[in-house]
Scaffold this motif. Structure first.
Motif, mmCIF file in Angstrom:
data_model
loop_
_atom_site.group_PDB
_atom_site.id
_atom_site.type_symbol
_atom_site.label_atom_id
_atom_site.label_comp_id
_atom_site.label_asym_id
_atom_site.label_seq_id
_atom_site.Cartn_x
_atom_site.Cartn_y
_atom_site.Cartn_z
ATOM 1 N N LYS A 36 0.830 -1.208 0.000
ATOM 2 C CA LYS A 36 0.000 0.000 0.000
ATOM 3 C C LYS A 36 0.864 1.258 0.000
ATOM 4 N N ARG A 90 -3.293 -1.754 -8.183
ATOM 5 C CA ARG A 90 -4.523 -1.640 -7.390
ATOM 6 C C ARG A 90 -5.373 -2.900 -7.505
ATOM 7 N N GLU A 99 1.177 6.826 -6.692
ATOM 8 C CA GLU A 99 0.068 7.773 -6.888
ATOM 9 C C GLU A 99 0.532 9.202 -6.606
ATOM 10 N N ILE A 109 2.187 1.675 -3.536
ATOM 11 C CA ILE A 109 1.122 2.117 -4.449
ATOM 12 C C ILE A 109 0.802 3.591 -4.185
#
Length: 95
Positions: free
Chosen positions: A47, A80, A54, A50
Protein backbone atom coordinates in the motif's frame (compact mmCIF):
# COMPACT_ATOMS: atom_id res chain seq x y z
CA UNK A 1 31.13 -1.36 -10.92
CA UNK A 2 33.08 -1.30 -14.16
CA UNK A 3 32.91 1.66 -16.55
CA UNK A 4 31.32 -0.57 -19.21
CA UNK A 5 28.41 -1.49 -16.93
CA UNK A 6 27.96 2.13 -15.84
CA UNK A 7 27.60 3.23 -19.49
CA UNK A 8 24.88 0.64 -20.16
CA UNK A 9 22.62 1.79 -17.32
CA UNK A 10 20.37 4.64 -18.41
CA UNK A 11 18.48 6.20 -15.53
CA UNK A 12 14.97 7.15 -16.59
CA UNK A 13 11.57 7.84 -15.11
CA UNK A 14 10.34 4.58 -16.65
CA UNK A 15 13.10 2.59 -14.97
CA UNK A 16 12.36 4.28 -11.65
CA UNK A 17 8.61 3.55 -11.68
CA UNK A 18 9.25 0.01 -12.92
CA UNK A 19 11.51 -0.56 -9.92
CA UNK A 20 8.79 0.65 -7.55
CA UNK A 21 6.28 -1.55 -9.36
CA UNK A 22 8.47 -4.64 -8.99
CA UNK A 23 8.93 -3.92 -5.30
CA UNK A 24 5.15 -3.59 -4.92
CA UNK A 25 4.56 -6.87 -6.78
CA UNK A 26 7.00 -8.51 -4.37
CA UNK A 27 5.21 -6.93 -1.40
CA UNK A 28 1.94 -8.33 -2.73
CA UNK A 29 3.50 -11.79 -2.65
CA UNK A 30 3.20 -12.27 -6.41
CA UNK A 31 6.96 -12.39 -6.91
CA UNK A 32 9.68 -14.11 -4.90
CA UNK A 33 11.97 -12.02 -2.77
CA UNK A 34 15.37 -12.38 -4.51
CA UNK A 35 17.15 -12.66 -1.15
CA UNK A 36 14.93 -15.19 0.64
CA UNK A 37 13.54 -16.90 -2.49
CA UNK A 38 10.10 -16.84 -0.83
CA UNK A 39 6.85 -15.09 -1.64
CA UNK A 40 6.31 -12.86 1.38
CA UNK A 41 3.10 -10.80 1.20
CA UNK A 42 3.14 -7.54 3.12
CA UNK A 43 0.02 -5.57 2.23
CA UNK A 44 1.07 -2.60 4.37
CA UNK A 45 4.31 -2.21 2.40
CA UNK A 46 2.47 -2.75 -0.90
CA UNK A 47 0.00 0.00 0.00
CA UNK A 48 2.84 2.40 0.80
CA UNK A 49 4.43 1.72 -2.58
CA UNK A 50 1.12 2.12 -4.45
CA UNK A 51 0.47 5.37 -2.57
CA UNK A 52 4.00 6.54 -3.44
CA UNK A 53 3.39 5.90 -7.13
CA UNK A 54 0.07 7.77 -6.89
CA UNK A 55 1.84 10.71 -5.24
CA UNK A 56 4.46 10.72 -8.00
CA UNK A 57 1.70 10.71 -10.62
CA UNK A 58 0.09 13.74 -8.99
CA UNK A 59 3.37 15.62 -8.47
CA UNK A 60 4.50 15.04 -12.07
CA UNK A 61 1.11 15.85 -13.62
CA UNK A 62 1.55 17.63 -16.97
CA UNK A 63 5.33 17.05 -16.81
CA UNK A 64 5.39 13.50 -18.19
CA UNK A 65 5.49 12.40 -21.79
CA UNK A 66 2.38 10.66 -23.10
CA UNK A 67 4.16 7.28 -22.86
CA UNK A 68 5.32 7.94 -19.28
CA UNK A 69 1.83 9.03 -18.22
CA UNK A 70 0.24 5.97 -19.81
CA UNK A 71 2.82 3.68 -18.19
CA UNK A 72 2.18 5.24 -14.79
CA UNK A 73 -1.59 4.88 -15.17
CA UNK A 74 -1.25 1.28 -16.32
CA UNK A 75 1.09 0.36 -13.46
CA UNK A 76 -1.20 1.95 -10.89
CA UNK A 77 -4.28 0.19 -12.28
CA UNK A 78 -2.53 -3.19 -12.30
CA UNK A 79 -1.18 -2.78 -8.76
CA UNK A 80 -4.52 -1.64 -7.39
CA UNK A 81 -6.29 -4.65 -8.92
CA UNK A 82 -3.63 -7.00 -7.54
CA UNK A 83 -3.96 -5.37 -4.12
CA UNK A 84 -7.74 -5.77 -4.02
CA UNK A 85 -7.48 -9.39 -5.15
CA UNK A 86 -4.77 -10.18 -2.62
CA UNK A 87 -6.62 -8.45 0.23
CA UNK A 88 -9.64 -10.69 -0.41
CA UNK A 89 -7.64 -13.94 -0.37
CA UNK A 90 -8.09 -16.03 2.77
CA UNK A 91 -4.89 -16.37 4.77
CA UNK A 92 -3.25 -13.23 3.41
CA UNK A 93 -1.89 -11.10 6.28
CA UNK A 94 -4.02 -7.97 6.49
CA UNK A 95 -2.95 -4.35 6.94
Amino acid sequence: MSDEIKKDIEVSFGLFITGLMMEAVMALGDLENPVTHKKEPNLHHAKILIDTLEMLKEKTKNNLSKDEDEAMSSILYDLRMRFVTKAKEPGTPKL
